[in-house]
Scaffold this motif. Structure first.
Motif: not given
Length: 206
Positions: A87-98, A106-119
C-alpha cells in the motif's frame, strides 16, 4: 473527457530519444513503459492529434489523475498497470539525503513499506545509485530514522525546491532502521488519525 478517451484508445504514439524517433506504439504500451521505468516524464512523445512533440509530464493522457481513473473505473487499459504489492500513501515530510559526497535536502511525496517518491535538491543523481535518506522529525513524523535506498526512477517535475532542482526520484528501500519500518507500517497500514486524512496530506492508495 471524450477527446482524451479517443486519443488514448485509438491513436498511435511515437517516442523521441535523442535524434531517433520510435513507434508507432499503442497507448497501453506507453503505460507499460512508464511502469517499467523505460519512459519518463521528461521524454518527448507525439501523436497525430498533437501539434508538437511534448513532454510526457505535460500531457493530460499521462497525468496521475488520468491513470488513477483508468484503474478505478476498470477501464480495459487498466490491465497495463502493475498491481502494487505494498500500500502507498501520499505523504509530504522533510528529508535529508547523502550520496557519499554531498548532503542535500528535500521532501517525500509518497511512501510505502518498499520505497518512496521524493523531491530532492540534486538533479544529478543516477538510476541505480545508492543514497542514504534521513526522514526528519516533522508534524507527520514523530522520530527521525534512516533508510538506505536505491534510485529506480527519475522524473521531470514542474515543482522545484530551488533553481537547481527539477526532478522527482523514485527510490527502493534496501535497509530501514527498525523504528523507521514501524513508522512506515503505521503510515501505510493503519494508525492514521482522521485529522491527518482530512487535510489532504495523507491518503491511502490500495
Amino acid at each position: 473527457m471524450g477527446g482524451v478517451q479517443t486519443a488514448t484508445n485509438t491513436v498511435q504514439w511515437y517516442i523521441l530519444r535523442g535524434e531517433m524517433k520510435y513507434g508507432p506504439y499503442e497507448y497501453k504500451s506507453l503505460i507499460t513503459m512508464i511502469q517499467n521505468g523505460e519512459l519518463f516524464d521528461y521524454n518527448y512523445v507525439w501523436a497525430p492529434h498533437m501539434e508538437n512533440w511534448t513532454l510526457v509530464g505535460d500531457l493530460q493522457e499521462f497525468s496521475k489523475d488520468r491513470l488513477c481513473r483508468l484503474i478505478e473505473t476498470k477501464d480495459h487499459l487498466s490491465g497495463a498497470f502493475k498491481e502494487r504489492k505494498f500500500p502507498r500513501v501520499d505523504l509530504v515530510t522533510p528529508v535529508y539525503a547523502h550520496n557519499d559526497h554531498t548532503f542535500f535536502d528535500g521532501n517525500t511525496l509518497s511512501v510505502s513499506e518498499n520505497g518512496a517518491l521524493v523531491l530532492l535538491n540534486d538533479p544529478l543523481l543516477q538510476l541505480g545509485q545508492k543514497i542514504m535518506i534521513n526522514f526528519r522529525v516533522s508534524e507527520n513524523n514523530p522520530q527521525t530514522f534512516n533508510a538506505l535506498c536505491e534510485i529506480v526512477r527519475k522524473n521531470f517535475s514542474k515543482q522545484r525546491l530551488n533553481v537547481k532542482s527539477g526532478l522527482h526520484y523514485a527510490v527502493r528501500f534496501l535497509q530501514v532502521q527498525d523504528q523507521g519500518m514501524a513508522q512506515l507500517t503505521k503510515w501505510t497500514r493503519g494508525g492514521v488519525s482522521k485529522e491527518e486524512t482530512n487535510d489532504g496530506i495523507l491518503k491511502v492508495h490500495e
